[in-house]
Design a protein around this motif. Structure first.
Motif, PDB file in Angstrom:
ATOM      1  N   UNK A   1     163.135  41.593  39.132  1.00 22.07           N
ATOM      2  CA  UNK A   1     161.757  42.054  39.200  1.00 22.07           C
ATOM      3  C   UNK A   1     161.439  42.836  37.946  1.00 22.07           C
ATOM      4  N   UNK A   2     160.304  42.557  37.346  1.00 22.81           N
ATOM      5  CA  UNK A   2     159.884  43.234  36.128  1.00 22.81           C
ATOM      6  C   UNK A   2     159.192  44.545  36.459  1.00 22.81           C
ATOM      7  N   UNK A   3     159.353  45.488  35.568  1.00 21.81           N
ATOM      8  CA  UNK A   3     158.729  46.793  35.763  1.00 21.81           C
ATOM      9  C   UNK A   3     157.210  46.674  35.623  1.00 21.81           C
ATOM     10  N   UNK A   4     156.486  47.310  36.548  1.00 17.88           N
ATOM     11  CA  UNK A   4     155.038  47.303  36.474  1.00 17.88           C
ATOM     12  C   UNK A   4     154.377  46.147  37.209  1.00 17.88           C
ATOM     13  N   UNK A   5     155.162  45.190  37.670  1.00 15.24           N
ATOM     14  CA  UNK A   5     154.595  44.071  38.406  1.00 15.24           C
ATOM     15  C   UNK A   5     154.749  44.312  39.904  1.00 15.24           C
ATOM     16  N   UNK A   6     153.737  43.944  40.695  1.00 11.57           N
ATOM     17  CA  UNK A   6     153.854  44.118  42.137  1.00 11.57           C
ATOM     18  C   UNK A   6     154.916  43.189  42.718  1.00 11.57           C
ATOM     19  N   UNK A   7     155.680  43.686  43.682  1.00 16.73           N
ATOM     20  CA  UNK A   7     156.770  42.897  44.241  1.00 16.73           C
ATOM     21  C   UNK A   7     156.334  42.044  45.421  1.00 16.73           C
ATOM     22  N   UNK A   8     155.276  42.438  46.107  1.00 14.18           N
ATOM     23  CA  UNK A   8     154.806  41.651  47.247  1.00 14.18           C
ATOM     24  C   UNK A   8     153.336  41.297  47.061  1.00 14.18           C
ATOM     25  N   UNK A   9     152.889  40.329  47.829  1.00 14.61           N
ATOM     26  CA  UNK A   9     151.488  39.910  47.733  1.00 14.61           C
ATOM     27  C   UNK A   9     150.555  41.004  48.246  1.00 14.61           C
ATOM     28  N   UNK A  10     151.076  41.866  49.125  1.00 12.36           N
ATOM     29  CA  UNK A  10     150.256  42.948  49.655  1.00 12.36           C
ATOM     30  C   UNK A  10     149.888  43.951  48.572  1.00 12.36           C
ATOM     31  N   UNK A  11     150.730  44.093  47.583  1.00 11.73           N
ATOM     32  CA  UNK A  11     150.506  45.060  46.511  1.00 11.73           C
ATOM     33  C   UNK A  11     149.571  44.537  45.424  1.00 11.73           C
ATOM     34  N   UNK A  12     149.345  43.231  45.401  1.00 11.29           N
ATOM     35  CA  UNK A  12     148.483  42.662  44.364  1.00 11.29           C
ATOM     36  C   UNK A  12     147.032  42.999  44.642  1.00 11.29           C
ATOM     37  N   UNK A  13     146.329  43.303  43.591  1.00 13.50           N
ATOM     38  CA  UNK A  13     144.907  43.596  43.704  1.00 13.50           C
ATOM     39  C   UNK A  13     144.143  42.529  42.944  1.00 13.50           C
ATOM     40  N   UNK A  14     143.204  41.913  43.613  1.00 15.48           N
ATOM     41  CA  UNK A  14     142.397  40.871  42.994  1.00 15.48           C
ATOM     42  C   UNK A  14     140.962  41.387  42.896  1.00 15.48           C
ATOM     43  N   UNK A  15     140.374  41.242  41.740  1.00 11.53           N
ATOM     44  CA  UNK A  15     139.003  41.687  41.542  1.00 11.53           C
ATOM     45  C   UNK A  15     138.070  40.798  42.348  1.00 11.53           C
ATOM     46  N   UNK A  16     137.147  41.441  43.069  1.00 14.65           N
ATOM     47  CA  UNK A  16     136.192  40.681  43.866  1.00 14.65           C
ATOM     48  C   UNK A  16     135.031  40.248  42.978  1.00 14.65           C
ATOM     49  N   UNK A  17     134.550  39.046  43.229  1.00 14.85           N
ATOM     50  CA  UNK A  17     133.394  38.561  42.484  1.00 14.85           C
ATOM     51  C   UNK A  17     132.141  39.164  43.097  1.00 14.85           C
ATOM     52  N   UNK A  18     131.245  39.609  42.243  1.00 14.33           N
ATOM     53  CA  UNK A  18     129.992  40.174  42.737  1.00 14.33           C
ATOM     54  C   UNK A  18     128.942  39.077  42.781  1.00 14.33           C
ATOM     55  N   UNK A  19     128.049  39.217  43.733  1.00 12.90           N
ATOM     56  CA  UNK A  19     126.979  38.237  43.860  1.00 12.90           C
ATOM     57  C   UNK A  19     125.921  38.528  42.807  1.00 12.90           C
ATOM     58  N   UNK A  20     125.580  37.523  42.054  1.00 18.22           N
ATOM     59  CA  UNK A  20     124.587  37.690  41.000  1.00 18.22           C
ATOM     60  C   UNK A  20     123.196  37.735  41.632  1.00 18.22           C
ATOM     61  N   UNK A  21     122.435  38.754  41.289  1.00 18.78           N
ATOM     62  CA  UNK A  21     121.097  38.889  41.864  1.00 18.78           C
ATOM     63  C   UNK A  21     120.085  38.058  41.082  1.00 18.78           C
ATOM     64  N   UNK A  22     119.047  37.683  41.783  1.00 14.73           N
ATOM     65  CA  UNK A  22     117.982  36.883  41.181  1.00 14.73           C
ATOM     66  C   UNK A  22     116.865  37.832  40.771  1.00 14.73           C
ATOM     67  N   UNK A  23     116.455  37.758  39.531  1.00 17.38           N
ATOM     68  CA  UNK A  23     115.369  38.622  39.049  1.00 17.38           C
ATOM     69  C   UNK A  23     114.031  37.988  39.405  1.00 17.38           C
ATOM     70  N   UNK A  24     113.190  38.797  40.038  1.00 19.43           N
ATOM     71  CA  UNK A  24     111.850  38.327  40.384  1.00 19.43           C
ATOM     72  C   UNK A  24     110.851  39.377  39.943  1.00 19.43           C
ATOM     73  N   UNK A  25     109.716  38.920  39.492  1.00 25.48           N
ATOM     74  CA  UNK A  25     108.646  39.830  39.077  1.00 25.48           C
ATOM     75  C   UNK A  25     108.031  40.484  40.310  1.00 25.48           C
ATOM     76  N   UNK A  26     107.519  41.686  40.127  1.00 24.97           N
ATOM     77  CA  UNK A  26     106.829  42.382  41.210  1.00 24.97           C
ATOM     78  C   UNK A  26     105.376  41.918  41.209  1.00 24.97           C
ATOM     79  N   UNK A  27     104.939  41.329  42.300  1.00 20.10           N
ATOM     80  CA  UNK A  27     103.551  40.901  42.415  1.00 20.10           C
ATOM     81  C   UNK A  27     102.717  42.043  42.989  1.00 20.10           C
ATOM     82  N   UNK A  28     101.414  41.894  42.923  1.00 18.90           N
ATOM     83  CA  UNK A  28     100.516  42.911  43.483  1.00 18.90           C
ATOM     84  C   UNK A  28     100.740  43.051  44.986  1.00 18.90           C
ATOM     85  N   UNK A  29     101.029  41.932  45.653  1.00 19.23           N
ATOM     86  CA  UNK A  29     101.286  41.958  47.100  1.00 19.23           C
ATOM     87  C   UNK A  29     102.585  42.719  47.402  1.00 19.23           C
TER      88      UNK A  29
END
Length: 73
Positions: A1-29
């Motif tokens: 096992x290498x130093x600094x690497x997680x030994x089990x899958x439980x220790x691994x951290x995966x970055x979550x993908x964020x949902x991209x927002x849709x830009x919409x103009x503000x209407x008078x309504x």
């Protein structure tokens, strides 16, 4: 096992993908509805679901318009 690497899958951290927002103009309504919800003191989460915009987007627009949203102490 290498130093600094997680030994089990439980220790691994995966970055979550964020949902991209849709830009919409503000209407008078959209602005008219936001002002109405501000006056009715509708919770921001509820407005966000109805308008399909993020809470942050609603709060930023309210600041620009000079109106309050959510709880007002």
């Amino acid at each position: 096992m290498l130093k600094g690497r997680p030994s089990t899958s439980k220790e691994r951290r995966v970055a979550k993908k964020t949902k991209k927002s849709i830009r919409r103009e503000w209407t008078a309504a959209d602005i008219k509805d936001l002002k109405a919800h501000s006056k009715a003191r509708t919770p921001v989460a509820k407005i966000a679901k109805m308008t399909k915009r993020t809470e942050g987007a609603l709060r930023q627009k309210a600041i620009v318009l000079g109106i309050g949203l959510g709880h007002q102490r």
